[in-house]
Write a protein that holds these residues in place. Structure first.
Motif, PDB file in Angstrom:
ATOM      1  N   ARG A 188      -3.575   3.298   5.094  1.00  7.96           N
ATOM      2  CA  ARG A 188      -3.571   3.032   3.547  1.00  7.96           C
ATOM      3  C   ARG A 188      -3.542   4.388   2.892  1.00  7.96           C
ATOM      4  N   SER A 189      -3.904   5.414   3.477  1.00  6.11           N
ATOM      5  CA  SER A 189      -3.923   6.814   2.894  1.00  6.11           C
ATOM      6  C   SER A 189      -3.104   7.598   3.492  1.00  6.11           C
ATOM      7  N   TYR A 190      -2.161   7.369   4.475  1.00  4.96           N
ATOM      8  CA  TYR A 190      -1.008   8.296   5.249  1.00  4.96           C
ATOM      9  C   TYR A 190      -0.291   9.035   4.282  1.00  4.96           C
ATOM     10  N   LEU A 191       0.356   8.361   3.407  1.00  2.00           N
ATOM     11  CA  LEU A 191       1.230   9.281   2.424  1.00  2.00           C
ATOM     12  C   LEU A 191       0.542  10.183   1.854  1.00  2.00           C
ATOM     13  N   ILE A 192      -0.820  10.096   1.300  1.00  2.00           N
ATOM     14  CA  ILE A 192      -1.533  10.680   0.507  1.00  2.00           C
ATOM     15  C   ILE A 192      -1.845  12.032   1.405  1.00  2.00           C
ATOM     16  N   GLY A 193      -2.118  12.013   2.646  1.00  2.00           N
ATOM     17  CA  GLY A 193      -2.330  13.045   3.608  1.00  2.00           C
ATOM     18  C   GLY A 193      -1.381  14.047   3.733  1.00  2.00           C
ATOM     19  N   ILE A 194       0.172  13.389   3.990  1.00  2.00           N
ATOM     20  CA  ILE A 194       1.250  14.071   3.668  1.00  2.00           C
ATOM     21  C   ILE A 194       1.518  14.944   2.488  1.00  2.00           C
ATOM     22  N   ALA A 195       1.246  14.218   1.366  1.00  2.00           N
ATOM     23  CA  ALA A 195       1.418  15.004   0.156  1.00  2.00           C
ATOM     24  C   ALA A 195       0.256  16.255   0.117  1.00  2.00           C
ATOM     25  N   ALA A 196      -0.862  15.853   0.507  1.00  2.00           N
ATOM     26  CA  ALA A 196      -1.928  17.014   0.289  1.00  2.00           C
ATOM     27  C   ALA A 196      -1.324  18.131   1.408  1.00  2.00           C
ATOM     28  N   THR A 197      -0.838  17.723   2.627  1.00  2.00           N
ATOM     29  CA  THR A 197      -0.454  18.629   3.624  1.00  2.00           C
ATOM     30  C   THR A 197       0.586  19.761   3.113  1.00  2.00           C
ATOM     31  N   LEU A 198       1.661  19.028   2.474  1.00  2.00           N
ATOM     32  CA  LEU A 198       2.803  19.653   1.909  1.00  2.00           C
ATOM     33  C   LEU A 198       2.355  20.688   1.026  1.00  2.00           C
ATOM     34  N   ALA A 199       1.479  20.110  -0.288  1.00  2.00           N
ATOM     35  CA  ALA A 199       0.937  20.960  -1.142  1.00  2.00           C
ATOM     36  C   ALA A 199       0.184  22.257  -0.730  1.00  2.00           C
ATOM     37  N   THR A 200      -0.668  21.725   0.324  1.00  2.00           N
ATOM     38  CA  THR A 200      -1.395  22.796   0.945  1.00  2.00           C
ATOM     39  C   THR A 200      -0.361  23.946   1.392  1.00  2.00           C
ATOM     40  N   ALA A 201       0.537  23.547   2.537  1.00  2.00           N
ATOM     41  CA  ALA A 201       1.458  24.579   3.006  1.00  2.00           C
ATOM     42  C   ALA A 201       2.145  25.278   1.762  1.00  2.00           C
ATOM     43  N   TRP A 202       2.642  24.705   0.842  1.00  2.00           N
ATOM     44  CA  TRP A 202       3.438  25.466  -0.301  1.00  2.00           C
ATOM     45  C   TRP A 202       2.400  26.398  -0.889  1.00  2.00           C
ATOM     46  N   VAL A 203       1.078  26.193  -1.074  1.00  2.00           N
ATOM     47  CA  VAL A 203       0.199  27.154  -1.785  1.00  2.00           C
ATOM     48  C   VAL A 203       0.127  28.492  -0.788  1.00  2.00           C
ATOM     49  N   TRP A 251       0.779  -1.256   0.135  1.00  2.00           N
ATOM     50  CA  TRP A 251       0.053  -0.013  -0.205  1.00  2.00           C
ATOM     51  C   TRP A 251       0.702   1.016  -0.012  1.00  2.00           C
ATOM     52  N   ARG A 252       2.305   1.201   0.518  1.00  2.00           N
ATOM     53  CA  ARG A 252       3.026   2.462   0.401  1.00  2.00           C
ATOM     54  C   ARG A 252       3.160   2.922  -0.910  1.00  2.00           C
ATOM     55  N   GLN A 253       3.690   1.790  -1.673  1.00  2.00           N
ATOM     56  CA  GLN A 253       3.874   1.956  -3.088  1.00  2.00           C
ATOM     57  C   GLN A 253       2.671   2.331  -3.740  1.00  2.00           C
ATOM     58  N   ASN A 254       1.650   1.849  -3.566  1.00  2.00           N
ATOM     59  CA  ASN A 254       0.211   2.136  -4.079  1.00  2.00           C
ATOM     60  C   ASN A 254       0.052   3.862  -4.036  1.00  2.00           C
ATOM     61  N   GLN A 255       0.394   4.088  -2.822  1.00  2.00           N
ATOM     62  CA  GLN A 255      -0.022   5.462  -2.481  1.00  2.00           C
ATOM     63  C   GLN A 255       1.031   6.554  -3.214  1.00  2.00           C
ATOM     64  N   ILE A 256       2.187   6.321  -3.282  1.00  2.00           N
ATOM     65  CA  ILE A 256       3.151   7.041  -4.268  1.00  2.00           C
ATOM     66  C   ILE A 256       2.735   6.750  -5.340  1.00  2.00           C
ATOM     67  N   LEU A 257       2.114   5.843  -6.267  1.00  2.00           N
ATOM     68  CA  LEU A 257       1.458   5.863  -7.575  1.00  2.00           C
ATOM     69  C   LEU A 257       0.170   6.591  -7.602  1.00  2.00           C
ATOM     70  N   ILE A 258      -0.503   6.620  -6.541  1.00  2.00           N
ATOM     71  CA  ILE A 258      -1.667   7.694  -6.563  1.00  2.00           C
ATOM     72  C   ILE A 258      -1.250   8.958  -6.411  1.00  2.00           C
ATOM     73  N   VAL A 259      -0.463   9.463  -5.841  1.00  2.00           N
ATOM     74  CA  VAL A 259       0.051  10.857  -5.709  1.00  2.00           C
ATOM     75  C   VAL A 259       0.653  11.151  -7.161  1.00  2.00           C
ATOM     76  N   LEU A 260       1.522  10.174  -7.699  1.00  2.00           N
ATOM     77  CA  LEU A 260       2.161  10.399  -9.358  1.00  2.00           C
ATOM     78  C   LEU A 260       0.902  10.765 -10.345  1.00  2.00           C
ATOM     79  N   GLY A 261      -0.030   9.896  -9.996  1.00  2.00           N
ATOM     80  CA  GLY A 261      -1.225  10.042 -10.853  1.00  2.00           C
ATOM     81  C   GLY A 261      -1.805  11.502 -10.681  1.00  2.00           C
ATOM     82  N   LEU A 262      -2.083  11.697  -9.312  1.00  2.00           N
ATOM     83  CA  LEU A 262      -2.659  13.217  -9.197  1.00  2.00           C
ATOM     84  C   LEU A 262      -1.811  14.234  -9.705  1.00  2.00           C
TER      85      LEU A 262
END
Length: 458
Positions: free
Chosen positions: A108-123, A33-44
């Motif tokens: 199973r959505s932990y990494l996606i939450g981190i990516a969303a938090t980072l992107a929000t902070a950058w904006v 699931w860690r790898q799946n979350q990375i693939l989901i982030v790349l797809g987003l």
């Protein structure tokens, strides 16, 4: 008594950080699931770029159509258009994160939450950093906040803090670590931004105060700037761990040495304060200093900006304005008297010449007719003409002196031609006399005797 455990050295901390990074990379490469979350982030990310390509032209056209909007809104729209892909990613990441939190385990959505938090902070950081006008400070503040937000989202604050605190410079009781330097730098940048915003707001407020003279407004603005930036400097020094009481003796000795080396700088600073207090020179005044003639554009702590009619800007040290003779054409009022000298023929009636000259000066727009009208007087009887002086007053010396004199001369020329008054010029008749009898006859080696006769002007 238990012995304290010694703190790990710099090498051990670097090795530990590298081991953690290796373990984190190994987890990402392991299927699951860690790898799946990375693939989901790349797809987003790919989807966000595609959405940007599809909508950027429409957003740009819509932005250009907002003609009546204030400037700050238009600038905000430009920032939004430049960060469309990141905004789309933030929206998509939070939607996917919320859905996965409901349909599957939170891990199973932990990494996606981190990516969303980072992107929000950058904006958020990107938009907030636009409040800082200085480009260098804005970049330093942006990168500092981005790094901190990234470490916070990855839960690496404690490890990085311990590592930076271990990199230190020690000299006796003084201990300056890299962490303290970074904290002090971040604090100083934040305080500089706040000080700049405060001084600009205070400057706008003071400039709108009509009860204060222009020089007092400048003095008040300079005082606010000195207080704010002085507070920032002292706070930054204390943040590094320096004891300011111990620097009192050293600062006194250094101050004496600096005083000898910076006499001119200190003199200009004190002279600037005197100029602001006695209000002898203020922005908008028209002054003459030596060969420099112009109007005061701004008063600085070290110099005064004088703009001339030909567009040159002279930065005159404040000390020169105190110690030198300065002509302030608009100190008490803006009335300036100008003199023009001319001459006419002896055959013209002086009473008529004076009347025509005064009428010609009155016909020029900038010449005052009240309360000090132009006057014309005879100043003497010259070799070729009767000499006159024409005096007139103006109230706008900042618009130039040479041009108004030129306009009056042209008016005199036209008026004299209409009334048959002539402006004479010296005439001299030179005769060359060749007299062989006086020179003794000679064989081609005659000597020429010259006689010069001067006649009056026509």
């Amino acid at each position: 008594m238990d012995q304290e455990t010694p703190a790990p050295g710099l090498t051990e901390q670097i090795v530990a950080l590298l081991d953690q990074g290796r373990e984190l990379l190994q987890m990402f490469l392991t299927p699951g699931w860690r790898q799946n979350q990375i693939l989901i982030v790349l797809g987003l990310i790919a989807l966000a770029w595609l959405m940007r390509l599809l909508t950027e032209a429409r957003v740009q056209d819509w932005t250009r159509a907002r003609d009546g909007w204030p400037k700050y809104r238009l600038r905000m729209l430009v920032q939004v258009r430049q960060r469309l892909a990141l905004i789309y990613f933030v929206a998509g990441a939070w939607v996917v994160y919320a859905v996965m939190r409901q349909v599957t385990w939170p891990s199973r959505s932990y990494l996606i939450g981190i990516a969303a938090t980072l992107a929000t902070a950058w904006v958020v950081i990107a938009f907030l950093s636009r409040l800082v006008q200085n480009r260098t400070l804005r970049r330093l503040l942006t990168w500092g906040l981005w790094i901190y937000a990234t470490l916070y989202a990855l839960e690496l604050i404690d490890d990085v803090t311990a590592f930076l605190d271990s990199v230190a410079f020690r000299s006796g009781e003084l201990n300056i670590s890299l962490l303290a330097v970074l904290k002090a730098l971040l604090l100083v940048i934040t305080l500089l931004v706040l000080a700049r915003i405060t001084t600009q707001a205070a400057g706008r407020s003071l400039n709108r105060n009509e009860d204060m003279s222009p020089s007092m407004r400048v003095l008040a603005i300079k005082a606010v700037q000195v207080l704010m930036y002085g507070f920032v400097i002292i706070t930054g020094i204390r943040a590094l761990g320096f004891d300011l009481t111990g620097l009192a003796l050293l600062s006194g000795a250094v101050g004496v040495g600096i005083g000898f080396g910076l006499q001119k700088v200190v003199s200009n600073l004190v002279s600037g304060i005197i100029i602001l207090l006695d209000r002898s020179i203020k922005p908008g005044d028209v002054i003459s200093l030596g060969d420099t003639f112009g109007w005061i554009d701004s008063l600085g702590a070290r110099y005064v900006s004088v703009v001339t009619r030909d567009g040159k800007e002279y930065l005159i040290p404040n000390e020169d304005l105190i110690t030198s003779q300065v002509v302030n054409w608009s100190y008490t009022n803006k009335f300036v008297r100008l003199d023009i000298n001319f001459g006419t023929s002896y055959g013209d009636d002086p009473h008529e010449v004076r009347r025509v000259a005064v009428a010609a000066a009155r016909s020029v727009n900038r010449v005052l007719g009240h309360p000090t009208p132009p006057v014309c007087h005879i100043t003497g009887f010259g070799d070729s003409s009767v000499d006159y002086i024409l005096r007139f007053w103006i109230t706008d010396p900042s618009d130039g002196l040479t041009n108004i004199k030129g306009n009056v001369f042209l008016a005199l020329w036209d008026a004299f031609r209409e009334n048959g008054i002539s402006i004479p010029f010296p005439q001299r008749e030179v005769r060359h006399l060749n007299d062989p009898a006086r020179t003794g006859g000679g064989d081609g080696a005659d000597k020429a005797a010259g006689a010069e006769k001067t006649t009056g002007g026509a």
